[in-house]
Motif scaffolding. Structure first.
Motif, short mmCIF file in Angstrom:
data_model
loop_
_atom_site.label_atom_id
_atom_site.label_comp_id
_atom_site.label_asym_id
_atom_site.label_seq_id
_atom_site.Cartn_x
_atom_site.Cartn_y
_atom_site.Cartn_z
N ASN A 1 0.83 -1.20 0.00
CA ASN A 1 0.00 0.00 0.00
C ASN A 1 0.87 1.26 0.00
OD1 ASN A 1 0.69 0.63 2.78
ND2 ASN A 1 -0.77 -0.99 3.39
N VAL A 2 0.22 2.40 -0.14
CA VAL A 2 0.93 3.67 -0.26
C VAL A 2 1.75 3.97 1.00
CG1 VAL A 2 0.63 6.17 -0.48
CG2 VAL A 2 -0.71 4.63 -1.90
N LYS A 3 1.19 3.69 2.17
CA LYS A 3 1.92 3.95 3.42
C LYS A 3 3.22 3.17 3.47
CE LYS A 3 1.43 3.66 8.46
NZ LYS A 3 0.53 3.25 9.57
N GLN A 4 3.18 1.89 3.04
CA GLN A 4 4.38 1.06 3.04
C GLN A 4 5.41 1.59 2.06
OE1 GLN A 4 2.47 -2.62 2.07
NE2 GLN A 4 2.35 -3.30 4.21
N LEU A 5 4.95 1.99 0.88
CA LEU A 5 5.87 2.51 -0.13
C LEU A 5 6.53 3.81 0.32
CD1 LEU A 5 4.06 1.90 -3.55
CD2 LEU A 5 6.15 0.82 -2.71
N ARG A 6 5.76 4.68 0.97
CA ARG A 6 6.33 5.94 1.47
C ARG A 6 7.40 5.65 2.53
NH1 ARG A 6 3.73 10.00 -0.87
NH2 ARG A 6 1.44 9.98 -1.09
N ALA A 7 7.13 4.68 3.39
CA ALA A 7 8.11 4.33 4.43
C ALA A 7 9.38 3.79 3.79
CB ALA A 7 7.50 3.30 5.38
N PHE A 8 9.24 2.87 2.84
CA PHE A 8 10.42 2.30 2.17
C PHE A 8 11.21 3.40 1.46
CE2 PHE A 8 12.03 1.04 -2.02
CZ PHE A 8 13.09 0.22 -1.62
N LEU A 9 10.53 4.27 0.71
CA LEU A 9 11.21 5.30 -0.07
C LEU A 9 11.97 6.26 0.86
CD1 LEU A 9 11.74 6.49 -2.86
CD2 LEU A 9 9.65 7.84 -2.62
N ALA A 10 11.37 6.63 1.98
CA ALA A 10 12.03 7.55 2.90
C ALA A 10 13.32 6.94 3.46
CB ALA A 10 11.08 7.91 4.05
N LEU B 1 18.77 6.49 3.96
CA LEU B 1 19.62 5.40 4.46
C LEU B 1 19.80 5.52 5.97
CD1 LEU B 1 22.31 5.12 1.63
CD2 LEU B 1 20.28 3.71 2.02
N SER B 2 18.66 5.93 6.60
CA SER B 2 18.65 6.07 8.07
C SER B 2 17.21 5.99 8.54
CB SER B 2 19.26 7.41 8.47
OG SER B 2 18.95 7.72 9.82
N PHE B 3 16.95 5.06 9.44
CA PHE B 3 15.60 4.95 9.98
C PHE B 3 15.25 6.16 10.83
CE2 PHE B 3 15.81 0.67 8.51
CZ PHE B 3 14.51 0.22 8.40
N ALA B 4 16.25 6.71 11.53
CA ALA B 4 15.99 7.86 12.40
C ALA B 4 15.57 9.07 11.57
CB ALA B 4 17.23 8.19 13.22
N GLN B 5 16.34 9.37 10.51
CA GLN B 5 16.01 10.52 9.66
C GLN B 5 14.70 10.31 8.91
OE1 GLN B 5 19.28 11.73 7.14
NE2 GLN B 5 20.79 11.37 8.77
N ALA B 6 14.49 9.08 8.42
CA ALA B 6 13.25 8.79 7.70
C ALA B 6 12.05 8.93 8.63
CB ALA B 6 13.31 7.38 7.12
N GLY B 7 12.20 8.50 9.88
CA GLY B 7 11.11 8.63 10.85
C GLY B 7 10.76 10.08 11.10
N GLU B 8 11.79 10.94 11.19
CA GLU B 8 11.53 12.37 11.39
C GLU B 8 10.78 12.96 10.19
OE1 GLU B 8 15.20 14.29 12.17
OE2 GLU B 8 15.55 13.27 14.09
N ARG B 9 11.20 12.55 8.98
CA ARG B 9 10.55 13.06 7.77
C ARG B 9 9.07 12.68 7.72
NH1 ARG B 9 12.79 11.51 1.82
NH2 ARG B 9 14.59 12.70 2.59
N PRO C 1 10.26 2.45 15.82
CA PRO C 1 9.60 1.14 15.86
C PRO C 1 8.43 1.05 14.86
CG PRO C 1 10.04 1.91 18.08
CD PRO C 1 10.35 3.07 17.16
N ALA C 2 7.64 2.13 14.76
CA ALA C 2 6.51 2.11 13.83
C ALA C 2 7.00 2.05 12.38
CB ALA C 2 5.65 3.35 14.03
N THR D 1 6.44 -0.98 9.62
CA THR D 1 5.82 -0.73 8.31
C THR D 1 6.68 -1.31 7.19
OG1 THR D 1 4.82 1.31 9.15
CG2 THR D 1 4.93 1.05 6.76
N VAL D 2 8.01 -1.07 7.27
CA VAL D 2 8.91 -1.61 6.25
C VAL D 2 8.90 -3.14 6.28
CG1 VAL D 2 11.32 -1.79 5.52
CG2 VAL D 2 10.39 0.43 6.21
N LYS D 3 8.90 -3.70 7.49
CA LYS D 3 8.89 -5.17 7.61
C LYS D 3 7.60 -5.76 7.00
CE LYS D 3 9.51 -8.97 10.87
NZ LYS D 3 8.45 -9.79 10.24
#
Length: 300
Positions: A2-11, A16-24, A30-31, A35-37
């Motif tokens: 779904n779109v939410k999963q794709l946005r998470a993967f793309l971020a 190349l950082s879960f911390a930075q992608a989470g902030e974005r 953890p969330a 989502t990526v998993k």
């Protein structure tokens, strides 16, 4: 997927950082990880290789990355396009109107509509009344303007006003000096009529038959403008709906009230009763009704 999963993967793939992608994305790590998993579980394999120090794309992740960019761009473009249409920043609407209305009152209503919704395109079909009904019924247009249908449960009719027929005579004719003429007086002259199957022609023949017999026609044309020019040139007289008075004057003819019998018919807006109008069509319908009410008040 779904779109939410794709946005998470793309971020994550871009940062190349879960911390930075989470902030974005305004998500906790953890969330975001969950989502990526879930996306990886859906697809059946790892998209990201993660260690305590770094994040990198697997070969499958490299394959998905450009596709995810395109899918999300298409989604965002589609979402924005529909939002613009719903808010009338963009759009298109088609309307059919009989010539006597299309050439006289419709332009002023369209001007109001254009001022309010400058980016909505309007396609006008200037056709005889019978074709107006046909185009609405076959969903070729969302709205139609014409004479009130005699009976049709499939159509929703919103009356604008009651229109009456007036005589059209040459400016130099003795009839032009009268405030009112009868049909008997008018029909002594050469009569110019719209050609069949015009609703105006059929209505005149139907209402005049009892008192004056068959309508005798010297000249006929498909266009109201041609009839106005013919009358102005002295070829004969005619009768048109009163909403054409200004048009006849501009063509050089003169209009006089008609009596005995008084022929009139309601004119209004038609749409399919079971059809949900688009946002653009609903906005145009509102403007047309508003302008019709103002026209009625001006002529009271």
């Amino acid at each position: 997927m779904n779109v939410k999963q794709l946005r998470a993967f793309l971020a994550v793939a871009q940062c190349l950082s879960f911390a930075q992608a989470g902030e974005r994305l305004h998500l906790s790590q953890p969330a975001l990880s969950l989502t990526v998993k879930s996306l990886e579980d859906e697809l059946g394999g790892k998209l990201l290789s993660r260690t305590t120090r770094s994040v990198s794309l697997t070969p499958e992740g490299e394959t998905l990355l450009p596709l995810a960019r395109q899918l999300l761009a298409d989604w965002d473009n589609t979402e924005e396009l529909l939002r613009q249409r719903f808010t009338l920043q963009l759009g298109k609407v088609s309307i059919a109107a009989m010539p006597s209305y299309a050439g006289n009152l419709l332009p002023s209503a369209l001007k109001v509509f254009r001022e309010r919704y400058p980016r909505v395109n309007v396609a006008v079909h200037d056709v005889i009344n019978e074709q107006v009904l046909e185009m609405v019924r076959h969903r070729r247009v969302e709205l139609g303007i014409g004479f009130e249908p005699e009976s049709s449960s499939s159509l929703l009719f919103t009356p604008f006003y009651m229109d009456r027929f007036v005589a059209v005579v040459p400016v130099g004719s003795p009839l032009a000096e009268r405030e009112e003429v009868t049909w008997g007086e008018l029909l002594r002259e050469d009569f110019i009529a719209l050609q069949r199957p015009s609703a105006v022609r059929l209505l005149l023949e139907q209402d005049l038959r009892n008192q004056h017999g068959k309508l005798s026609v010297a000249f006929e044309s498909h266009q109201l403008s041609t009839i106005g020019r013919m009358v102005a040139s002295g070829l004969g007289v005619s009768a048109v709906p009163s909403l054409c008075i200004q048009q006849m004057r501009e063509l050089g003819a003169h209009c006089v009230a008609l009596a005995e019998p008084r022929i009139e018919r309601r004119i209004g807006l038609m749409m399919l009763a079971d059809h949900k109008l688009s946002a653009a069509a609903q906005a145009l319908r509102d403007v047309l009704i508003e302008c019709a009410q103002e026209h009625t008040l001006e002529n009271v």
